[in-house]
Design a protein around this motif. Structure first.
Motif, PDB file in Angstrom:
ATOM      1  N   CYS A  44      16.298   3.760   1.682  1.00 21.31           N
ATOM      2  CA  CYS A  44      14.880   3.738   1.669  1.00 21.31           C
ATOM      3  C   CYS A  44      14.630   2.653   1.095  1.00 21.31           C
ATOM      4  CB  CYS A  44      14.740   5.029   0.680  1.00 21.31           C
ATOM      5  SG  CYS A  44      12.664   5.130   0.582  1.00 21.31           S
TER       6      CYS A  44
ATOM      7  N   LEU B 169      16.101  -0.464   1.506  1.00 21.55           N
ATOM      8  CA  LEU B 169      16.347  -1.385   2.514  1.00 21.55           C
ATOM      9  C   LEU B 169      15.351  -1.440   3.695  1.00 21.55           C
ATOM     10  CD1 LEU B 169      20.115  -1.149   2.736  1.00 21.55           C
ATOM     11  CD2 LEU B 169      18.934  -2.938   2.241  1.00 21.55           C
ATOM     12  N   LEU B 170      15.059   0.008   4.030  1.00 16.33           N
ATOM     13  CA  LEU B 170      13.875   0.134   5.015  1.00 16.33           C
ATOM     14  C   LEU B 170      12.708  -0.571   4.651  1.00 16.33           C
ATOM     15  CD1 LEU B 170      14.360   3.955   6.135  1.00 16.33           C
ATOM     16  CD2 LEU B 170      14.422   1.876   7.573  1.00 16.33           C
ATOM     17  N   GLY B 171      12.399  -0.931   3.459  1.00 12.97           N
ATOM     18  CA  GLY B 171      11.188  -1.810   3.171  1.00 12.97           C
ATOM     19  C   GLY B 171      11.060  -3.068   4.117  1.00 12.97           C
TER      20      GLY B 171
ATOM     21  N   MET C  65      16.920  11.223  -0.584  1.00 10.76           N
ATOM     22  CA  MET C  65      15.569  11.327  -1.059  1.00 10.76           C
ATOM     23  C   MET C  65      14.980  12.797  -1.379  1.00 10.76           C
ATOM     24  SD  MET C  65      14.019   8.412  -1.679  1.00 10.76           S
ATOM     25  CE  MET C  65      12.322   8.349  -1.217  1.00 10.76           C
TER      26      MET C  65
ATOM     27  N   VAL D 206       8.912  13.346   0.744  1.00 12.45           N
ATOM     28  CA  VAL D 206       9.773  12.861   1.621  1.00 12.45           C
ATOM     29  C   VAL D 206      10.884  14.049   1.899  1.00 12.45           C
ATOM     30  CG1 VAL D 206      11.574  11.263   2.125  1.00 12.45           C
ATOM     31  CG2 VAL D 206       9.685  10.588   1.051  1.00 12.45           C
TER      32      VAL D 206
ATOM     33  N   LEU E 291       9.493   4.568  -3.707  1.00 10.29           N
ATOM     34  CA  LEU E 291       8.686   4.239  -2.651  1.00 10.29           C
ATOM     35  C   LEU E 291       8.062   2.914  -3.148  1.00 10.29           C
ATOM     36  CD1 LEU E 291       7.264   7.579  -1.156  1.00 10.29           C
ATOM     37  CD2 LEU E 291       8.940   5.919  -0.068  1.00 10.29           C
TER      38      LEU E 291
ATOM     39  N   PRO F 204       0.686   4.987   0.343  1.00  9.14           N
ATOM     40  CA  PRO F 204      -0.313   6.165   0.741  1.00  9.14           C
ATOM     41  C   PRO F 204      -0.278   7.385  -0.435  1.00  9.14           C
ATOM     42  CG  PRO F 204       1.126   5.735   2.660  1.00  9.14           C
ATOM     43  CD  PRO F 204       1.574   5.141   1.547  1.00  9.14           C
TER      44      PRO F 204
ATOM     45  N   GLN G 282      10.127   0.506  -2.776  1.00 12.26           N
ATOM     46  CA  GLN G 282      10.345  -0.021  -1.349  1.00 12.26           C
ATOM     47  C   GLN G 282       9.418  -1.056  -0.974  1.00 12.26           C
ATOM     48  OE1 GLN G 282       9.137   3.026   1.418  1.00 12.26           O
ATOM     49  NE2 GLN G 282      11.031   2.687   2.665  1.00 12.26           N
ATOM     50  N   ARG G 283       8.163  -0.831  -1.581  1.00 12.35           N
ATOM     51  CA  ARG G 283       6.930  -1.901  -1.416  1.00 12.35           C
ATOM     52  C   ARG G 283       7.187  -3.228  -2.155  1.00 12.35           C
ATOM     53  NH1 ARG G 283       6.043   2.411   0.007  1.00 12.35           N
ATOM     54  NH2 ARG G 283       4.863   2.863   1.793  1.00 12.35           N
TER      55      ARG G 283
ATOM     56  N   ARG H  81       9.568  -5.275  -0.150  1.00 11.95           N
ATOM     57  CA  ARG H  81       9.099  -5.718   1.108  1.00 11.95           C
ATOM     58  C   ARG H  81       8.275  -6.938   0.746  1.00 11.95           C
ATOM     59  NH1 ARG H  81       8.182  -4.222   6.152  1.00 11.95           N
ATOM     60  NH2 ARG H  81       5.986  -5.160   7.034  1.00 11.95           N
TER      61      ARG H  81
ATOM     62  N   TYR I 137       0.715  -0.995  -0.026  1.00 14.46           N
ATOM     63  CA  TYR I 137      -0.078   0.150  -0.092  1.00 14.46           C
ATOM     64  C   TYR I 137       0.824   1.347   0.039  1.00 14.46           C
ATOM     65  CZ  TYR I 137      -2.807   3.581   2.348  1.00 14.46           C
ATOM     66  OH  TYR I 137      -3.589   4.678   2.613  1.00 14.46           O
TER      67      TYR I 137
ATOM     68  N   PHE J  97       3.255  12.069  -0.868  1.00  7.05           N
ATOM     69  CA  PHE J  97       3.546  13.148  -0.124  1.00  7.05           C
ATOM     70  C   PHE J  97       4.931  13.187  -0.262  1.00  7.05           C
ATOM     71  CE2 PHE J  97       3.919   8.809   1.478  1.00  7.05           C
ATOM     72  CZ  PHE J  97       5.117   8.543   1.938  1.00  7.05           C
TER      73      PHE J  97
END
Lengths: 349, 157
Positions: B87, B89-91, B125, B78, B137, B73, B140-141, B144, B71, B76
């Motif tokens: 970024c 990796l943060l997934g 970013m 960053v 982003l 959002p 990133q998903r 994940r 998902y 927005f």
């Protein structure tokens, strides 16, 4: 130079540079600590410091041993603990509130500590408690901080943990305890008022081994809690909506970080009094040096906080060799140009 | 086949949507259309598992885990200076320790290559355009998601 044109190599090189910066900061802190130990009304050279430290508290030179182990070492240790605690708490606050102006004092913890201490100074002797006053005052400061934490926590529970809610609750708590403190100051006799004001200055002169042990233990207990959340905190830097959509329980992270901040701030200010600006500046220094990866930004923020307080301690002793100027005053005065310098160098915040 | 069904959705004390259920064939895309404030975002948040109500999503009769639904959002900006690679990796925040495993960096690099983002892996970013940020982003998903999936199985908005 093909290695440097590859983005991944550039990224690796930057990671190495950041690690080097952290090590350099640690070395600089070590030099400052030695500098702090050598400054004081009775001059001691580096060689003398070394001999006294090696001889231990029971060393043959009684005067040197007393100066080192009763005065300088507890003060320097306290400077390190307070600086590290405020540096960590500051970065936690700025991250969970997504606000570069936040600091450990944003949520009113220091105002509460000041009120608790003033209460103990005014009524401590009348109560005739078995506790000695040099322990009663920090204990009351600590309890008042916990009360302030409780109020903000309760508001967060009822209204949610959005940054605006927490900041507003914190400001309300801050004004509440500041007004109570003013009331006490108004009612206090001149001698008591002087003691209260002196407490509020934030000075390492109040340091002793008990203070070092209690504050140090709280700092150590907080470290694993913070370490668990490093990546969650880094994820929060990408925005709450993004962190949440990646399955992060943002409210839980906020609550944990907020309780850790309360414990760290209470540990730092209960024994030494209010030391301003460190918790605001240290995180900015850390971010501009090593970026926003909290694995490295948190330790560097702690190092930066410790460096600021140890430097303030050295300056305070050099400026007025008889009675050292309280570090709280020096950090507040020196903090403003430092903050401006950081803003100008790094307009991103 | 995907099947998604959920109870009536509420925001605080106001009802937003009635109970719903729908099914999607593999490769099918669904656009959700409606006037402002009619509950499109509420629906997507609920499907992503971010609301109080429980929405069940299943694929061929097997219920999907939270991590299997991606998902993103609404747009927005960053403002963070975290690099594109970090970024990504943060997934997989849960798999990152105090040291980042080399295999994860390798996987992230491969994904950046596939998404045409390899050239900006080390850029912060905050220095990217809005479109580039959205692309990172989305990557990133994808990073994940537990297993590689065909683009058609994603829901676009």
């Amino acid at each position: 130079m093909s290695a440097l044109t590859d983005p991944l190599s550039r990224w690796r090189a930057r990671s190495v540079r950041r690690a080097v910066a952290a090590i350099a900061a640690a070395l600089l802190l070590l030099i400052l600590v030695l500098g702090d130990l050598t400054t004081g009304p009775s001059g001691m050279g580096l060689g003398e410091i070394w001999h006294t430290l090696m001889a231990g508290p029971q060393g043959a030179d009684r005067a040197a041993a007393a100066i080192m182990f009763q005065i300088r070492l507890p003060q320097t240790s306290m400077a390190l603990i307070v600086g590290a605690a405020l540096g960590l708490a500051g970065l936690l606050m700025q991250t969970i509130l997504a606000n570069p102006l936040a600091s450990p004092f944003t949520l009113g913890f220091s105002a509460a500590a000041g009120f608790g201490a003033a209460l103990a100074i005014m009524f401590g002797s009348a109560l005739a408690l078995p506790l000695p006053p040099h322990f009663l005052t920090p204990a009351c400061a600590f309890l008042a901080t916990l009360a302030a934490t409780g109020i903000v926590w309760l508001v967060g529970r009822l209204k949610g943990t959005q940054p605006e809610v927490l900041v507003l609750a914190g400001i309300a708590v801050m004004f509440f305890f500041q007004s109570l403190l003013s009331l006490l100051q108004f009612l206090a006799s001149p001698e008591v008022l002087q003691q209260i004001v002196f407490w509020l200055f934030g000075s390492l002169l109040k340091a002793n081994w008990t203070a070092v042990q209690v504050s140090g233990a709280i700092l150590l207990l907080c470290l694993p809690v913070i370490a668990r959340d490093v990546w969650a905190l880094t994820a929060l830097r990408l925005g709450e909506a993004n962190a949440e959509s990646l399955g992060l329980d943002v409210a839980a992270v906020r609550r944990r970080a907020f309780l850790t901040t309360a414990a760290l701030t209470a540990a730092a200010v209960s024994f030494t009094g209010t030391i301003g600006f460190v918790g605001l500046i240290a995180p900015h220094v850390a971010r501009s040096l090593v970026g926003e990866d909290h694995r490295i930004a948190l330790p560097v923020s702690a190092l930066a906080g410790a460096m600021i307080i140890v430097s303030a301690s050295i300056v305070g002793k050099l400026l007025s060799s008889g009675a050292a100027i309280p570090v709280g005053i020096i950090t507040a005065v020196a903090g403003i140009p430092m903050l401006l310098a950081v803003i100008l160098r790094h307009e991103g915040g | 086949m995907f099947e998604i069904s959920g109870p009536a959705l509420w925001r605080g004390k106001s009802p937003i949507l009635d109970a719903f259920s729908f099914a999607l064939e593999p490769g099918e895309m669904l656009g959700v259309v409606g006037p402002n404030g009619s509950g499109k975002s509420t629906l997507l948040r609920a499907i992503a598992g971010l609301s109080a109500e429980t929405v069940t999503a299943s694929r061929l009769g097997r219920a999907l885990g939270r991590r299997e639904i991606s998902y993103l959002p609404q747009a927005f900006a960053v403002k963070s200076s975290i690099s594109v690679l970090e970024c990504i990796l943060l997934g997989r925040r849960e798999d990152l320790g105090l040291r980042v495993p080399a295999t994860l960096i390798g996987e992230a690099e491969a994904l950046l290559d596939r998404m045409g983002l390899a050239g900006i892996a080390d850029r912060p970013m905050s220095a990217l355009s809005g479109g580039q940020q959205q692309r990172v982003l989305i990557a990133q998903r994808l990073f994940r998601a537990p297993a590689p999936r065909s683009p058609g199985s994603m829901m676009f908005r």
